[in-house]
Enzyme design. Sequence first.
Site, PDB file in Angstrom:
ATOM      1  N   GLY A 105       0.823  -1.202   0.000  1.00 47.33           N
ATOM      2  CA  GLY A 105       0.000   0.000   0.000  1.00 47.33           C
ATOM      3  C   GLY A 105       0.857   1.251   0.000  1.00 47.33           C
ATOM      4  N   GLY A 143       0.923  -5.235   0.901  1.00 47.90           N
ATOM      5  CA  GLY A 143      -0.316  -5.358   0.145  1.00 47.90           C
ATOM      6  C   GLY A 143      -0.135  -6.000  -1.216  1.00 47.90           C
ATOM      7  N   GLU A 195       5.761  -4.936   7.819  1.00 47.82           N
ATOM      8  CA  GLU A 195       4.968  -3.913   8.494  1.00 47.82           C
ATOM      9  C   GLU A 195       5.422  -3.598   9.916  1.00 47.82           C
ATOM     10  OE1 GLU A 195       2.555  -5.465   5.137  1.00 47.82           O
ATOM     11  OE2 GLU A 195       3.728  -6.395   6.728  1.00 47.82           O
ATOM     12  N   ASP A 239      -0.927  -7.075   7.129  1.00 49.49           N
ATOM     13  CA  ASP A 239      -2.352  -6.969   6.821  1.00 49.49           C
ATOM     14  C   ASP A 239      -2.605  -7.428   5.390  1.00 49.49           C
ATOM     15  OD1 ASP A 239      -1.128  -4.626   5.639  1.00 49.49           O
ATOM     16  OD2 ASP A 239      -3.127  -3.759   5.478  1.00 49.49           O
TER      17      ASP A 239
END
Length: 401
Positions: A98, A147, A170, A178
């Site tokens: 992301g 992501g 992360e 995630d």
Amino acid sequence: MHNAKGLLGRIVRDKLWRFGYRRSLCSLKLTSEDLDYQVLVEGSGCSRTAILNRPPALNALTTHMGYRLQKLYKNWEEDPNIGFVMMKGSGRAFCAGGDIVSLYHLRTRGSPDAIREFFSSLYSFIYLLGTYLKPHVAILNGVTMGGGTGVSIPGTFRVATDRTIFATPETIIGFHPDAGASFNLSHLPGRLGEYLGLTGLKLSGAEMLACGLATHYIISEEVPVMEEQLKKLLTDDPSVVESCLEKCAEVAHPEKTGVIRRIDLLEKCFSHDTVEEIIDSLEIEASRRKDTWCITTLRRLKESSPLSLKVALRSIREGRLQTLDQCLIREYRMSLQGLIGPMSGNFCEGVRARLIDKDEAPKWDPPSLEKVSEDMVDDYFCALTPTEPDLDLPVKLRESI
């Protein structure tokens, strides 16, 4: 007129290259047509290819990309003339995850609804991909992180190459794995998922194949040949697509010193109930073995956010007992806590230290594992407020795995 259109196209692409990729997109006045350049489309025979197209940002995902991918994939799934779908990235990356710098700016500007929309659009696409009714081929020829793993791993086939770099880094920025990571990582052999989720350290393409994250492996120079062979197929049969991939695939040889060769050691160190016990076990092994791998792993854990480490461990352990939709719904709550909630300062501090100021000296809160309470971890898994809506996935229409 034709030349004028060509000039306009070059101007738009140049604007996206110079501004749309390097700065937070939320600060720009780009049209919907401009934003559509973030996901390009190739069509050949009965296949379609989505191309993630933000090369200077390593194809980092934006809210618009999540919506565009949803729209394209739904249309392709409903089109009887399209048999299967592929995804790849522009430039030297598949997808670095992301767009966390844009998320950082949204957080510092106080735009909670835009943050909600970002996670909702991307997690909804990941669920669509995980329940997709047509064969899907993700070509992971380059950086595949965060992501980027989420928008590829749930599909039918994942092709890794000698240029592939996989990671879920992360915790190093004060966040948690995630985009379906708690599902994907928890289903890997032994305790490999805990290792990858907590440390954020990298796997090669050969290691991805060895542990099941990739279904096929190919030398990067042969990717264009493989793509041409796939585009010639007139089928919606996954076994036919798989046969084509297998004809192109090559034998992969993971490094003898890599983590894939240390599954027993991972079981010994990362099967403990707490992060503190994991670190203690690694320190014992490091002193006993004088092993560089143990030392590197310990150093990475000690550089990461203490809260993120405890949250990540619990998330992966819970993911082992949940379906994809349950993981995504839980991760959505966690992501809002991590970006909007009382503990969101860790994400801002991590991004600042790693990507904005680049001083590599984040000041975590709490600063140590012993100061991370059970209540803090519990809160991270709760909705922001009692009235906060959960991620709305079409679970009654599309059966999850």
